[in-house]
Design a protein around this motif. Sequence first.
Motif, mmCIF file in Angstrom:
data_model
loop_
_atom_site.group_PDB
_atom_site.id
_atom_site.type_symbol
_atom_site.label_atom_id
_atom_site.label_comp_id
_atom_site.label_asym_id
_atom_site.label_seq_id
_atom_site.Cartn_x
_atom_site.Cartn_y
_atom_site.Cartn_z
ATOM 1 N N PRO A 1 2.659 4.228 0.707
ATOM 2 C CA PRO A 1 2.437 5.185 1.801
ATOM 3 C C PRO A 1 2.429 6.639 1.346
ATOM 4 C CG PRO A 1 4.640 4.257 1.934
ATOM 5 C CD PRO A 1 3.935 3.530 0.823
ATOM 6 N N SER B 1 -5.118 8.072 0.627
ATOM 7 C CA SER B 1 -5.134 8.629 1.980
ATOM 8 C C SER B 1 -5.846 9.967 1.973
ATOM 9 C CB SER B 1 -3.712 8.772 2.517
ATOM 10 O OG SER B 1 -2.796 9.033 1.506
ATOM 11 N N SER C 1 -1.433 6.438 -0.311
ATOM 12 C CA SER C 1 -2.511 5.560 0.144
ATOM 13 C C SER C 1 -2.340 5.187 1.601
ATOM 14 C CB SER C 1 -2.517 4.269 -0.693
ATOM 15 O OG SER C 1 -2.582 4.573 -2.066
ATOM 16 N N ALA C 2 -3.391 4.609 2.144
ATOM 17 C CA ALA C 2 -3.342 4.116 3.520
ATOM 18 C C ALA C 2 -4.350 2.981 3.661
ATOM 19 C CB ALA C 2 -3.678 5.234 4.501
ATOM 20 N N TRP C 3 -4.046 2.056 4.582
ATOM 21 C CA TRP C 3 -4.984 0.968 4.861
ATOM 22 C C TRP C 3 -6.151 1.476 5.705
ATOM 23 C CZ3 TRP C 3 -4.887 -3.329 2.273
ATOM 24 C CH2 TRP C 3 -3.681 -3.845 1.787
ATOM 25 N N THR C 4 -7.318 0.947 5.431
ATOM 26 C CA THR C 4 -8.443 1.168 6.325
ATOM 27 C C THR C 4 -8.247 0.277 7.548
ATOM 28 O OG1 THR C 4 -9.746 -0.655 5.418
ATOM 29 C CG2 THR C 4 -10.014 1.515 4.360
ATOM 30 N N LYS D 1 -3.351 15.483 2.667
ATOM 31 C CA LYS D 1 -2.596 16.103 3.757
ATOM 32 C C LYS D 1 -2.581 17.612 3.549
ATOM 33 C CE LYS D 1 0.315 12.148 4.781
ATOM 34 N NZ LYS D 1 -0.514 11.230 3.985
ATOM 35 N N CYS E 1 0.879 -1.165 0.000
ATOM 36 C CA CYS E 1 0.000 0.000 0.000
ATOM 37 C C CYS E 1 0.917 1.214 0.000
ATOM 38 C CB CYS E 1 -0.907 -0.024 1.233
ATOM 39 S SG CYS E 1 -2.259 1.171 1.177
ATOM 40 N N CYS F 1 -6.702 -0.889 0.752
ATOM 41 C CA CYS F 1 -5.719 0.166 0.529
ATOM 42 C C CYS F 1 -6.371 1.216 -0.367
ATOM 43 C CB CYS F 1 -4.476 -0.419 -0.137
ATOM 44 S SG CYS F 1 -3.246 0.827 -0.552
#
Length: 108
Positions: free
Chosen positions: A12, A101, A15-18, A104, A10, A98
């Motif tokens: 970084p 994200s 993306s990010a894992w749930t 930011k 995934c 994944c």
Amino acid sequence: SALKNNSDDCNPEASAWTPWFNTQDPEKSNGNDIEDISVIRNTQPDAARCTTVSNVQYSLQGTSKNTTMMYQTLINNNGVFCMGSPTSHCPDYSVRFCCPSEPKVPVQ
């Protein structure tokens, strides 16, 4: 397909894992276990950001009491789809996705 290896890839950067989701129990759903992002998205705010899914990871909860293995499991970017029967239950799957994200906020 690439999902058979159940990898935790995934990216970084983007993306990010749930969290892990486990929305169905084969004991209570005629032996089936369907963990479908389109359904999970409706009830789990953590999955709502998953407009696109780049990877899926699954795990088994406990041990399957099924000795016949008479069930079929399809795993793709929409989740885990296991079709069993009242006499031949699927394992109880958990799944995570994944997804892109949260954007930011740039630091000033």
